[in-house]
Motif scaffolding. Structure first.
Motif, PDB file in Angstrom:
ATOM      1  N   ASP A 143     -22.406   8.023  -6.176  1.00  0.00           N
ATOM      2  CA  ASP A 143     -21.594   9.198  -5.863  1.00  0.00           C
ATOM      3  C   ASP A 143     -20.924   9.117  -4.496  1.00  0.00           C
ATOM      4  N   ARG A 144     -20.968   7.938  -3.866  1.00  0.00           N
ATOM      5  CA  ARG A 144     -20.385   7.787  -2.530  1.00  0.00           C
ATOM      6  C   ARG A 144     -19.208   6.807  -2.543  1.00  0.00           C
ATOM      7  N   TYR A 145     -18.474   6.812  -3.611  1.00  0.00           N
ATOM      8  CA  TYR A 145     -17.329   5.926  -3.744  1.00  0.00           C
ATOM      9  C   TYR A 145     -16.107   6.512  -3.050  1.00  0.00           C
ATOM     10  N   LEU A 146     -15.123   5.658  -2.793  1.00  0.00           N
ATOM     11  CA  LEU A 146     -13.836   6.069  -2.267  1.00  0.00           C
ATOM     12  C   LEU A 146     -12.785   5.887  -3.354  1.00  0.00           C
ATOM     13  N   MET A 147     -11.622   6.486  -3.158  1.00  0.00           N
ATOM     14  CA  MET A 147     -10.504   6.324  -4.077  1.00  0.00           C
ATOM     15  C   MET A 147      -9.302   5.797  -3.296  1.00  0.00           C
ATOM     16  N   ALA A 148      -8.875   4.603  -3.631  1.00  0.00           N
ATOM     17  CA  ALA A 148      -7.636   4.076  -3.055  1.00  0.00           C
ATOM     18  C   ALA A 148      -6.478   4.596  -3.899  1.00  0.00           C
ATOM     19  N   HIS A 149      -5.445   5.084  -3.237  1.00  0.00           N
ATOM     20  CA  HIS A 149      -4.341   5.662  -4.001  1.00  0.00           C
ATOM     21  C   HIS A 149      -3.053   5.649  -3.192  1.00  0.00           C
ATOM     22  N   THR A 150      -1.962   5.815  -3.906  1.00  0.00           N
ATOM     23  CA  THR A 150      -0.655   5.884  -3.284  1.00  0.00           C
ATOM     24  C   THR A 150      -0.601   7.050  -2.303  1.00  0.00           C
ATOM     25  N   GLN A 151      -0.169   6.763  -1.095  1.00  0.00           N
ATOM     26  CA  GLN A 151      -0.081   7.795  -0.055  1.00  0.00           C
ATOM     27  C   GLN A 151       1.371   8.203   0.108  1.00  0.00           C
ATOM     28  N   ILE A 152       1.734   9.268  -0.575  1.00  0.00           N
ATOM     29  CA  ILE A 152       3.120   9.702  -0.523  1.00  0.00           C
ATOM     30  C   ILE A 152       3.206  11.163  -0.945  1.00  0.00           C
ATOM     31  N   ALA A 153       4.197  11.863  -0.433  1.00  0.00           N
ATOM     32  CA  ALA A 153       4.432  13.260  -0.815  1.00  0.00           C
ATOM     33  C   ALA A 153       5.874  13.383  -1.289  1.00  0.00           C
ATOM     34  N   PHE A 154       6.042  13.944  -2.467  1.00  0.00           N
ATOM     35  CA  PHE A 154       7.368  14.123  -3.029  1.00  0.00           C
ATOM     36  C   PHE A 154       7.833  15.559  -2.850  1.00  0.00           C
ATOM     37  N   LEU A 155       9.121  15.716  -2.574  1.00  0.00           N
ATOM     38  CA  LEU A 155       9.763  17.018  -2.665  1.00  0.00           C
ATOM     39  C   LEU A 155      10.564  17.016  -3.950  1.00  0.00           C
TER      40      LEU A 155
END
Length: 212
Positions: free
Chosen positions: A163-175
């Protein structure tokens, strides 16, 4: 640099390549002759998710509204909280400068960790950043589908315990525009930028360019 940031940079670079393939100062009003940088990009689409209050939320609920869309997860140890500070403080600055236009913007936080990000977990998390920020979760299949629509990639990074995993993911915010078409990417992609030093101003300025 820790593994989460390294992985985030990799998926972020992947999104920039995908976005390129898909593409066919805080002004008082948006420039009438400018064209949004993401005009024509194949980003966004229909979704059905669940908000922090347990209510079903669909993309059609926001017809006619601008949207800030950010993917992340509440258990993120560093980057997601900083990004949300930048985005929501920037939105607050824009709301203060242009209340009527600011009210047209709906901020959305979509989790890529639905196993841990239940509505109960998302409620207190999104409340830290902005009173109108909606936290959205769903089944793994629903999250995978909406992430695909927004060209967002993510993967689990195993930790010291199940239960101590991380999540790598796209770092971006869209308008996104009121017609559900992408307009621009908001400036949150530099993890070294202090959320209190200029970043919210840049977000507010970008909103001022495109929100009419």
């Amino acid at each position: 640099m820790n593994i989460a940031i390294m992985a985030r940079n990799v998926v972020g670079a992947s999104l920039l390549l995908a976005t390129a393939a898909a593409l066919g100062g805080c002004d008082v009003a948006p420039a009438p002759d400018s064209r949004p940088p993401l005009e024509g990009a194949r980003i966004g689409g229909p979704f059905t998710l669940t908000d922090q209050n347990g209510r079903t939320v669909r993309d059609s609920d926001f017809a006619g509204k601008y949207r800030i869309v950010y993917f992340g997860y509440s258990f993120c140890p560093d980057i997601c909280p900083v990004d949300l500070q930048k985005l929501m403080r920037g939105l607050s600055l824009f709301e203060k400068a242009a209340p009527e236009r600011g009210a047209k913007v709906q901020p959305l936080f979509i989790t890529i960790d639905p196993a841990r990000d239940t509505p109960a977990a998302l409620g207190p998390f999104v409340a830290r950043y902005h009173p109108r920020l909606l936290g959205l979760t769903g089944t793994p299949e629903q999250i995978a589908a909406v992430a695909k629509e927004y060209v967002v990639v993510y993967n689990k990074v195993e930790g010291s315990a199940p239960d101590r995993y991380l999540m790598a993911h796209t770092q971006i915010a869209f308008l996104m525009g009121p017609d559900d078409k992408p307009l621009a990417m908001l400036p949150v992609d530099d993890p070294t930028t202090d959320a209190d030093e200029g970043a919210p101003d840049k977000v507010a300025a970008e909103l001022a360019k495109w929100v009419k």
